[in-house]
Design an enzyme around this catalytic site. Structure first.
Site, PDB file in Angstrom:
ATOM      1  N   ASP A   8       0.874  -1.167   0.000  1.00  0.00           N
ATOM      2  CA  ASP A   8       0.000   0.000   0.000  1.00  0.00           C
ATOM      3  C   ASP A   8       0.915   1.223   0.000  1.00  0.00           C
ATOM      4  O   ASP A   8       2.133   1.081  -0.210  1.00  0.00           O
ATOM      5  CB  ASP A   8      -1.016  -0.024   1.178  1.00  0.00           C
ATOM      6  CG  ASP A   8      -0.358   0.153   2.534  1.00  0.00           C
ATOM      7  OD1 ASP A   8       0.889   0.195   2.609  1.00  0.00           O
ATOM      8  OD2 ASP A   8      -1.094   0.259   3.541  1.00  0.00           O
ATOM      9  N   HIS A   9       0.374   2.416   0.250  1.00  0.00           N
ATOM     10  CA  HIS A   9       1.218   3.626   0.197  1.00  0.00           C
ATOM     11  C   HIS A   9       2.268   3.631   1.306  1.00  0.00           C
ATOM     12  O   HIS A   9       3.328   4.216   1.141  1.00  0.00           O
ATOM     13  CB  HIS A   9       0.341   4.885   0.277  1.00  0.00           C
ATOM     14  CG  HIS A   9      -0.542   4.933   1.486  1.00  0.00           C
ATOM     15  ND1 HIS A   9      -1.634   4.101   1.627  1.00  0.00           N
ATOM     16  CD2 HIS A   9      -0.488   5.673   2.621  1.00  0.00           C
ATOM     17  CE1 HIS A   9      -2.220   4.345   2.788  1.00  0.00           C
ATOM     18  NE2 HIS A   9      -1.541   5.292   3.417  1.00  0.00           N
ATOM     19  N   CYS A  65       2.587  -3.717   3.812  1.00  0.00           N
ATOM     20  CA  CYS A  65       1.827  -2.528   4.236  1.00  0.00           C
ATOM     21  C   CYS A  65       2.512  -1.999   5.492  1.00  0.00           C
ATOM     22  O   CYS A  65       3.691  -2.290   5.715  1.00  0.00           O
ATOM     23  CB  CYS A  65       0.337  -2.825   4.417  1.00  0.00           C
ATOM     24  SG  CYS A  65      -0.124  -3.908   5.776  1.00  0.00           S
ATOM     25  N   THR A  67       2.032  -2.649   8.725  1.00  0.00           N
ATOM     26  CA  THR A  67       2.341  -3.745   9.651  1.00  0.00           C
ATOM     27  C   THR A  67       2.432  -5.105   8.954  1.00  0.00           C
ATOM     28  O   THR A  67       2.910  -6.068   9.549  1.00  0.00           O
ATOM     29  CB  THR A  67       1.231  -3.868  10.710  1.00  0.00           C
ATOM     30  OG1 THR A  67      -0.007  -4.077  10.013  1.00  0.00           O
ATOM     31  CG2 THR A  67       1.145  -2.631  11.575  1.00  0.00           C
ATOM     32  N   VAL A  69      -0.213  -6.676   8.433  1.00  0.00           N
ATOM     33  CA  VAL A  69      -1.398  -7.370   8.955  1.00  0.00           C
ATOM     34  C   VAL A  69      -2.593  -7.241   8.009  1.00  0.00           C
ATOM     35  O   VAL A  69      -3.150  -8.245   7.545  1.00  0.00           O
ATOM     36  CB  VAL A  69      -1.767  -6.851  10.369  1.00  0.00           C
ATOM     37  CG1 VAL A  69      -3.078  -7.460  10.839  1.00  0.00           C
ATOM     38  CG2 VAL A  69      -0.648  -7.177  11.360  1.00  0.00           C
ATOM     39  N   GLY A  70      -2.983  -6.019   7.713  1.00  0.00           N
ATOM     40  CA  GLY A  70      -4.189  -5.824   6.900  1.00  0.00           C
ATOM     41  C   GLY A  70      -4.078  -6.469   5.533  1.00  0.00           C
ATOM     42  O   GLY A  70      -5.011  -7.140   5.055  1.00  0.00           O
ATOM     43  N   HIS A  98       6.210 -25.899   7.166  1.00  0.00           N
ATOM     44  CA  HIS A  98       5.071 -26.585   7.801  1.00  0.00           C
ATOM     45  C   HIS A  98       3.725 -26.207   7.210  1.00  0.00           C
ATOM     46  O   HIS A  98       2.816 -27.027   7.173  1.00  0.00           O
ATOM     47  CB  HIS A  98       5.043 -26.284   9.302  1.00  0.00           C
ATOM     48  CG  HIS A  98       6.172 -26.912  10.055  1.00  0.00           C
ATOM     49  ND1 HIS A  98       6.236 -26.934  11.436  1.00  0.00           N
ATOM     50  CD2 HIS A  98       7.295 -27.549   9.631  1.00  0.00           C
ATOM     51  CE1 HIS A  98       7.348 -27.545  11.822  1.00  0.00           C
ATOM     52  NE2 HIS A  98       8.013 -27.922  10.756  1.00  0.00           N
ATOM     53  N   ASN A  99       3.574 -24.964   6.799  1.00  0.00           N
ATOM     54  CA  ASN A  99       2.244 -24.482   6.380  1.00  0.00           C
ATOM     55  C   ASN A  99       2.143 -24.224   4.888  1.00  0.00           C
ATOM     56  O   ASN A  99       1.088 -23.829   4.397  1.00  0.00           O
ATOM     57  CB  ASN A  99       1.872 -23.194   7.144  1.00  0.00           C
ATOM     58  CG  ASN A  99       2.248 -23.257   8.613  1.00  0.00           C
ATOM     59  OD1 ASN A  99       3.134 -22.528   9.070  1.00  0.00           O
ATOM     60  ND2 ASN A  99       1.617 -24.133   9.350  1.00  0.00           N
ATOM     61  N   ARG A 109       6.589  -0.458   8.755  1.00  0.00           N
ATOM     62  CA  ARG A 109       6.695   0.258  10.032  1.00  0.00           C
ATOM     63  C   ARG A 109       7.246  -0.653  11.126  1.00  0.00           C
ATOM     64  O   ARG A 109       7.425  -0.216  12.256  1.00  0.00           O
ATOM     65  CB  ARG A 109       5.320   0.781  10.452  1.00  0.00           C
ATOM     66  CG  ARG A 109       4.843   1.946   9.623  1.00  0.00           C
ATOM     67  CD  ARG A 109       3.418   2.335   9.998  1.00  0.00           C
ATOM     68  NE  ARG A 109       3.033   3.572   9.344  1.00  0.00           N
ATOM     69  CZ  ARG A 109       1.769   3.934   9.137  1.00  0.00           C
ATOM     70  NH1 ARG A 109       0.780   3.166   9.548  1.00  0.00           N
ATOM     71  NH2 ARG A 109       1.494   5.067   8.546  1.00  0.00           N
ATOM     72  N   HIS A 133       2.713 -32.703   7.765  1.00  0.00           N
ATOM     73  CA  HIS A 133       2.159 -31.352   7.574  1.00  0.00           C
ATOM     74  C   HIS A 133       1.163 -31.287   6.417  1.00  0.00           C
ATOM     75  O   HIS A 133       0.340 -30.383   6.356  1.00  0.00           O
ATOM     76  CB  HIS A 133       3.288 -30.350   7.316  1.00  0.00           C
ATOM     77  CG  HIS A 133       4.305 -30.343   8.412  1.00  0.00           C
ATOM     78  ND1 HIS A 133       4.012 -29.921   9.687  1.00  0.00           N
ATOM     79  CD2 HIS A 133       5.600 -30.743   8.428  1.00  0.00           C
ATOM     80  CE1 HIS A 133       5.085 -30.042  10.445  1.00  0.00           C
ATOM     81  NE2 HIS A 133       6.065 -30.540   9.702  1.00  0.00           N
TER      82      HIS A 133
HETATM   83  C1  RB5 Z   1      -2.281   2.382   6.659  1.00  0.00           C
HETATM   84  O1  RB5 Z   1      -2.365   3.485   7.486  1.00  0.00           O
HETATM   85  C2  RB5 Z   1      -2.115   1.119   7.522  1.00  0.00           C
HETATM   86  O2  RB5 Z   1      -3.293   0.854   8.205  1.00  0.00           O
HETATM   87  C3  RB5 Z   1      -1.693  -0.057   6.659  1.00  0.00           C
HETATM   88  O3  RB5 Z   1      -0.494   0.221   6.021  1.00  0.00           O
HETATM   89  C4  RB5 Z   1      -1.485  -1.362   7.392  1.00  0.00           C
HETATM   90  O4  RB5 Z   1      -0.606  -1.243   8.452  1.00  0.00           O
HETATM   91  C5  RB5 Z   1      -2.693  -2.129   7.721  1.00  0.00           C
HETATM   92  O5  RB5 Z   1      -2.665  -3.230   8.275  1.00  0.00           O
END
Ligand code: RB5
Length: 149
Positions: A8-9, A65, A67, A69-70, A98-99, A109, A133
């Site tokens: 993402d950005h 991204c 983290t 995560v998203g 394993h997966n 970040r 597995h």
């Molecule tokens: C964007 O602000 C942030 O939410 C995205 O980069 C990411 O960390 C989402 O999981």
């Protein structure tokens, strides 16, 4: 290996270094965006790469991204995708062994450039071990097909 990559950005700042590193390692990489720092939405990019991998047009994918995560959650909504978010190399390696993960995600970040490269290398060097597995990975697919009771 033929790899699809997107971010993402927020992940965009780390992506060029990872693309360069993948090329140095001898892989073919296609960048599915974004191509500018304009604010964007990570689910769209997670979906893009996940669909490329799910369709078999690319062997594996890498997503970045803030983290990790998203974008990994979004990728995991696509059939056949096993995306892992890692901030250290050990989990990246084991996630393949394993997966049988087919997408690696991390956060710009969370990890610095050199650690991100170590994570990528560990993941790419590892191979799925199969054996005990294999049935567990099949069970994950069965959840997707609503076959697991
Ligand atoms: C964007 O602000 C942030 O939410 C995205 O980069 C990411 O960390 C989402 O999981």
């Amino acid at each position: 290996m033929k790899l699809a990559i997107a971010s993402d950005h927020v992940g965009l700042e780390l992506k060029p270094a990872i693309i360069e590193y993948l090329k140095e390692l001898g892989h073919a990489v296609e960048d599915f965006g974004p191509y500018s720092a304009e604010r964007t939405d990570y689910p769209a990019y997670g979906k893009k790469v996940a669909e490329e991998v799910s369709a078999g047009r690319f062997e594996s994918g890498i997503l970045i991204c803030g983290t990790g995560v998203g974008i990994s959650i979004a990728a995991n909504k696509v059939k056949g995708i096993r995306a892992v978010v890692c901030s250290e190399p050990y989990s990246a390696q084991l996630s393949k062994q394993h997966n049988n993960t087919n997408i690696l995600a991390f956060g710009s970040r969370v990890v610095g450039q050199e650690l991100a490269k170590m994570i990528v290398k560990s993941w790419l060097d590892a191979e799925f071990e199969g054996g005990r597995h294999a049935n567990r990975v099949k069970m994950i697919g069965d959840i997707e097909e609503q076959l697991l009771c």
